[in-house]
Motif scaffolding. Structure first.
Motif, PDB file in Angstrom:
ATOM      1  N   TYR A 100       0.804  -1.139  -0.428  1.00 15.31           N
ATOM      2  CA  TYR A 100       0.191   0.107   0.061  1.00 15.31           C
ATOM      3  C   TYR A 100       1.019   1.694  -0.303  1.00 15.31           C
ATOM      4  CZ  TYR A 100      -4.364  -2.437   1.947  1.00 15.31           C
ATOM      5  OH  TYR A 100      -5.267  -3.187   1.863  1.00 15.31           O
ATOM      6  N   GLY A 101       0.595   2.496  -0.734  1.00 12.76           N
ATOM      7  CA  GLY A 101       1.494   3.372  -0.938  1.00 12.76           C
ATOM      8  C   GLY A 101       2.756   3.199  -0.974  1.00 12.76           C
TER       9      GLY A 101
ATOM     10  N   ASN B  94      -8.277   0.580  -2.896  1.00  5.14           N
ATOM     11  CA  ASN B  94      -7.967   1.809  -2.686  1.00  5.14           C
ATOM     12  C   ASN B  94      -9.136   2.782  -2.708  1.00  5.14           C
ATOM     13  OD1 ASN B  94      -6.541   3.821  -1.228  1.00  5.14           O
ATOM     14  ND2 ASN B  94      -5.111   4.049  -2.866  1.00  5.14           N
ATOM     15  N   PRO B  95      -9.617   3.578  -1.897  1.00  5.49           N
ATOM     16  CA  PRO B  95     -10.746   4.450  -2.020  1.00  5.49           C
ATOM     17  C   PRO B  95     -10.786   4.888  -3.292  1.00  5.49           C
ATOM     18  CG  PRO B  95     -10.852   4.194   0.166  1.00  5.49           C
ATOM     19  CD  PRO B  95      -9.770   3.635   0.081  1.00  5.49           C
ATOM     20  N   TYR B  96     -10.139   6.012  -2.642  1.00  7.79           N
ATOM     21  CA  TYR B  96      -9.304   6.732  -3.066  1.00  7.79           C
ATOM     22  C   TYR B  96      -8.861   8.283  -4.288  1.00  7.79           C
ATOM     23  CZ  TYR B  96     -12.488   8.986   1.340  1.00  7.79           C
ATOM     24  OH  TYR B  96     -12.678   9.233   1.810  1.00  7.79           O
ATOM     25  N   PHE B  97      -7.333   7.806  -4.089  1.00  8.35           N
ATOM     26  CA  PHE B  97      -6.209   7.895  -4.959  1.00  8.35           C
ATOM     27  C   PHE B  97      -5.558   6.807  -5.906  1.00  8.35           C
ATOM     28  CE2 PHE B  97      -5.311  10.161  -0.747  1.00  8.35           C
ATOM     29  CZ  PHE B  97      -5.311  11.400  -1.142  1.00  8.35           C
TER      30      PHE B  97
ATOM     31  N   THR C   3     -16.953   6.781  -7.345  1.00  6.15           N
ATOM     32  CA  THR C   3     -18.002   7.483  -7.113  1.00  6.15           C
ATOM     33  C   THR C   3     -18.342   6.626  -5.778  1.00  6.15           C
ATOM     34  OG1 THR C   3     -19.285   5.094  -7.863  1.00  6.15           O
ATOM     35  CG2 THR C   3     -19.089   6.107  -9.617  1.00  6.15           C
TER      36      THR C   3
ATOM     37  N   ASP D 165     -19.031   1.116  -2.959  1.00  4.24           N
ATOM     38  CA  ASP D 165     -17.464   0.717  -2.978  1.00  4.24           C
ATOM     39  C   ASP D 165     -17.893  -0.611  -3.851  1.00  4.24           C
ATOM     40  OD1 ASP D 165     -15.428   0.829  -1.509  1.00  4.24           O
ATOM     41  OD2 ASP D 165     -16.556   1.197   0.347  1.00  4.24           O
TER      42      ASP D 165
ATOM     43  N   ASP E 116      -0.529  -5.173  -1.397  1.00  6.83           N
ATOM     44  CA  ASP E 116      -0.515  -6.014  -0.652  1.00  6.83           C
ATOM     45  C   ASP E 116      -0.629  -6.849  -1.329  1.00  6.83           C
ATOM     46  OD1 ASP E 116       0.770  -4.760   1.181  1.00  6.83           O
ATOM     47  OD2 ASP E 116      -0.433  -4.884   2.577  1.00  6.83           O
TER      48      ASP E 116
ATOM     49  N   GLU F 226      -2.877   4.776   8.434  1.00  4.43           N
ATOM     50  CA  GLU F 226      -1.742   3.555   9.342  1.00  4.43           C
ATOM     51  C   GLU F 226      -1.029   4.408  10.835  1.00  4.43           C
ATOM     52  OE1 GLU F 226       0.085   1.973   5.098  1.00  4.43           O
ATOM     53  OE2 GLU F 226       0.766   3.569   5.662  1.00  4.43           O
TER      54      GLU F 226
ATOM     55  N   THR G  44     -15.683   2.163   4.762  1.00 12.35           N
ATOM     56  CA  THR G  44     -14.386   2.950   4.148  1.00 12.35           C
ATOM     57  C   THR G  44     -14.451   4.842   4.972  1.00 12.35           C
ATOM     58  OG1 THR G  44     -14.319   1.423   2.645  1.00 12.35           O
ATOM     59  CG2 THR G  44     -13.683   4.173   1.931  1.00 12.35           C
TER      60      THR G  44
ATOM     61  N   GLU H 296      -7.547   0.810   6.732  1.00 12.39           N
ATOM     62  CA  GLU H 296      -6.443   0.365   6.971  1.00 12.39           C
ATOM     63  C   GLU H 296      -6.386   0.096   8.173  1.00 12.39           C
ATOM     64  OE1 GLU H 296      -7.815   2.747   5.022  1.00 12.39           O
ATOM     65  OE2 GLU H 296      -7.240   2.538   2.855  1.00 12.39           O
TER      66      GLU H 296
ATOM     67  N   LYS I 253      -2.194  -6.859  10.331  1.00 11.58           N
ATOM     68  CA  LYS I 253      -0.841  -7.195  10.513  1.00 11.58           C
ATOM     69  C   LYS I 253      -0.142  -7.340  11.969  1.00 11.58           C
ATOM     70  CE  LYS I 253      -0.294  -7.429   6.004  1.00 11.58           C
ATOM     71  NZ  LYS I 253      -0.512  -6.994   5.124  1.00 11.58           N
TER      72      LYS I 253
ATOM     73  N   ILE J   3     -18.240   7.294   0.645  1.00  9.67           N
ATOM     74  CA  ILE J   3     -17.676   7.725   1.210  1.00  9.67           C
ATOM     75  C   ILE J   3     -16.221   8.634   1.015  1.00  9.67           C
ATOM     76  CG2 ILE J   3     -17.241   4.698   0.594  1.00  9.67           C
ATOM     77  CD1 ILE J   3     -15.800   4.656  -2.456  1.00  9.67           C
ATOM     78  N   GLN J   4     -16.379   9.570  -0.122  1.00  7.97           N
ATOM     79  CA  GLN J   4     -15.524  11.050   0.506  1.00  7.97           C
ATOM     80  C   GLN J   4     -15.911  11.464   1.736  1.00  7.97           C
ATOM     81  OE1 GLN J   4     -13.944  11.293  -2.064  1.00  7.97           O
ATOM     82  NE2 GLN J   4     -14.392   8.979  -3.167  1.00  7.97           N
TER      83      GLN J   4
ATOM     84  N   MET K 199      -1.012  10.394   1.992  1.00 11.86           N
ATOM     85  CA  MET K 199       0.156  10.419   2.851  1.00 11.86           C
ATOM     86  C   MET K 199       1.429  11.124   3.288  1.00 11.86           C
ATOM     87  SD  MET K 199       1.203   7.315   0.755  1.00 11.86           S
ATOM     88  CE  MET K 199       2.580   6.410   1.369  1.00 11.86           C
TER      89      MET K 199
END
Lengths: 216, 355
Positions: free
Chosen positions: A18-19, A49-52, A76, A79, A105, B11, B31, B35, B42, B115-116, B177
């Motif tokens: 992730y990321g 991933n919901p956004y980017f 949109t 989901d 992942d 995270e 959402t 994460e 984990k 989800i925004q 991030m």
């Protein structure tokens, strides 16, 4: 380095933590391959991933003539990780260079399993992106463990490493230099070649690195 | 400065909680905060902690009540609709005087909404996260680093005052991030909790954690005692960032993601010669009432910017006691205002004043 990129197989699978910068790399790789006159298709396989995500760049792709296939409901409010049937068609089309932007992942790589047999039949390159500055892959050992999880989920074999170590806008050339030892160890453990090291374009001083134009 | 890492807001919240001594996390995915659960699933097994994915949000918050009653640092996280489900449990935890941390990464509502990112749960967090007379501590970070720093604080203050603390973030902060560094681990010097139900070892009477008090006088007394504690908190625990307000004619008030957008707008407005500052609450409860009251005597107008139809704006109006007009600009439903939109509002404010 451009030579190495030109010689990638027609189906290019981009995986990583992730990321780790998969989407950013996928977008930049698509632009670079387009400049080499390839017929490029980017497939947004990120169902996690919901956004980017790659679907955010549809305007740039349209302008450059790069085809984008994204989940029907990407960006949109729904989901729902639904993938379209034309992904199979482009993976089998020998004239098209396909970049698969996979989710993070092993959870994200599960979506790849669906295309396992086609990828094996048509040939693929499997890129594993890493960023030393991500907390859960801060040691080469941790990065290897994660790669194993992704391999298991996708049932495909990695072919290249890509060093995308960065601290976002705060990255310095020194930060990048400090990834040399890490990269060497990762290469030794995995026995995989390094395809390239990425650098933010404004930091690059004529180094033979893969320039990442900050589109974000 | 310690080592830097590039982390997603979600995270960073999870890792900071672990470093602050949290070893018990009870989650349920939603959402844009999943994460946190994924990260905990984990990390927790590797450090001897407990990660448990509950069957629902309601179960998760009650597991927090149980674990925290036994004296450990416990946490749960969710996003708006999931927080609504947890509200009964939060009320029980507050009524039981048990510390814990709850993360809310807000998304658009009402209902399933979207989800925004959103900030439309300000009222829920600061006024009514469950039934009954009670408050919880509400921290509102505005960067990934601050998510880390406030997580340590949330656990410490929650323990100190024996009450729930919330980190109120939004989808934008959760998903973005940024580089972060972590303060020293905070797991070895935690105070013994003498009230915890962790076994008498036949050395003391059993402790009882309970929110049921059938005698009205007794219940009233316990609530009044709790409110005395709230008064101390209002005096001692208010946090805010005061940006360019010294000479300001106008002040923008915003928290979390919108404060970053507002800060960019304030900087642009300053370039145009408008004397404008930013007041950013870092705690939403307790609210920086006194600071805003002082500012209200100095400035000509205030502008509140939120990703909602206007919720915090009420608290700002109450704080100013009518000393200056308070205007509002907001986008909602998952729409993020741009710095340009906020700048236009600041310019309008200044122009109207000039007329």
């Amino acid at each position: 380095m451009i030579h190495k990129i030109q010689n990638l197989k027609k189906n290019i699978v981009i995986t990583g933590h992730y990321g780790s910068g998969k989407t950013c790399f996928a977008v930049n790789l698509a632009l670079a391959l387009k400049e080499l006159h390839k017929d490029v298709v980017v497939v947004d396989l990120d169902t996690v991933n919901p956004y980017f995500r790659t679907a955010d760049y549809s305007d740039i792709f349209k302008e450059k003539g790069i085809e984008l296939i994204s989940p029907i409901f990407a960006n949109t409010n729904l989901d729902i990780p639904a993938l379209t049937a034309n992904i199979e068609a482009v993976l089998q089309n020998k004239d098209k260079t396909v970049i698969l932007d996979v989710g993070g992942d092993d959870a994200g790589a599960i979506a790849l399993g669906r295309y396992n047999s086609i990828l094996k039949e048509q040939g693929y390159d499997f890129i594993y992106m890493f960023n030393k500055y991500r907390y859960l892959t801060k040691t080469p050992h941790e990065a290897v463990e994660l790669l194993k999880d992704i391999e298991q989920a996708s049932r495909l074999n990695p072919t290249y490493l890509v060093n995308n170590s960065n601290l976002g806008v705060e990255t310095t050339l020194e930060d990048l230099e400090q990834t040399n030892e890490y990269t060497k160890q990762l290469k030794d453990i995995t026995q995989l070649p390094l395809l390239c090291t990425c650098i933010r374009s404004d930091l690059n001083n004529n180094l033979d690195l893969f320039e990442i134009k900050t589109i974000f | 400065m310690s080592e830097k890492f590039l982390m997603k807001g979600n995270e960073a919240l999870a890792e900071a909680a672990i470093r602050a001594g949290c070893r018990h996390f009870f989650g349920y995915p939603i959402t844009p905060q999943t994460e946190i659960s994924a990260y905990m699933s984990k990390r927790m097994p590797k450090i001897g902690g407990t990660y448990l994915q509950a069957e629902s949000e309601v179960a998760a918050i009650n597991m927090v009540l149980g674990a925290a009653s036994a004296g450990v640092r416990a946490m749960t996280s969710s996003s708006s609709p999931g927080i609504s489900l947890k509200s009964e449990g939060v009320s029980y935890i507050a009524g039981s005087d048990v510390p814990c941390v709850i993360i809310d990464v807000m998304r658009g509502g009402p209902g399933l909404g979207g989800i925004q990112p959103s900030q439309a749960d300000y009222w829920q967090a600061t006024k009514s996260l469950g039934h009954g007379d009670f408050q919880i501590l509400v921290y509102a970070p505005a960067s990934v680093q601050e998510m880390v720093d406030l997580m340590y604080k949330a656990f410490d203050k929650s323990d100190e005052y024996r009450m729930p603390a919330m980190i109120l973030a939004d989808g934008m902060l959760g998903q973005m991030m940024e580089p972060v560094s972590f303060p020293e681990d905070n797991t070895s010097n935690l105070k013994e909790k003498e009230w915890a139900t962790n076994g008498t070892k036949e050395a003391r009477k059993p402790n009882i954690i309970n929110s049921l008090l059938l005698n009205p006088d007794e219940l009233e007394k316990s609530i009044v005692e709790r409110y005395k504690k709230y008064d101390i908190i209002k005096e001692k625990e208010v946090l805010f960032e005061d940006y360019l307000t010294d000479d300001a004619d106008f002040v923008v008030v915003a928290y979390g993601a919108t404060s970053r957008i507002s800060k960019s707008a304030v900087n642009e407005a300053r370039k145009k010669g408008i004397k404008v500052g930013l007041l950013r609450p870092k705690t939403l409860w307790p609210f920086p009432t006194e600071k805003l009251y002082q500012l209200s005597k100095q400035v000509k107008k205030m502008l509140v910017v939120e990703m909602s139809m206007g919720q915090m704006v009420d608290d700002v109006k109450l704080s100013t006691k009518g000393n200056c007009p308070v205007e509002f600009y907001g986008r909602t439903g998952g729409v993020i205002p741009t710095p340009k939109e906020v700048l236009n509002e600041i310019i309008k404010l200044a122009e109207k004043e000039g007329e």
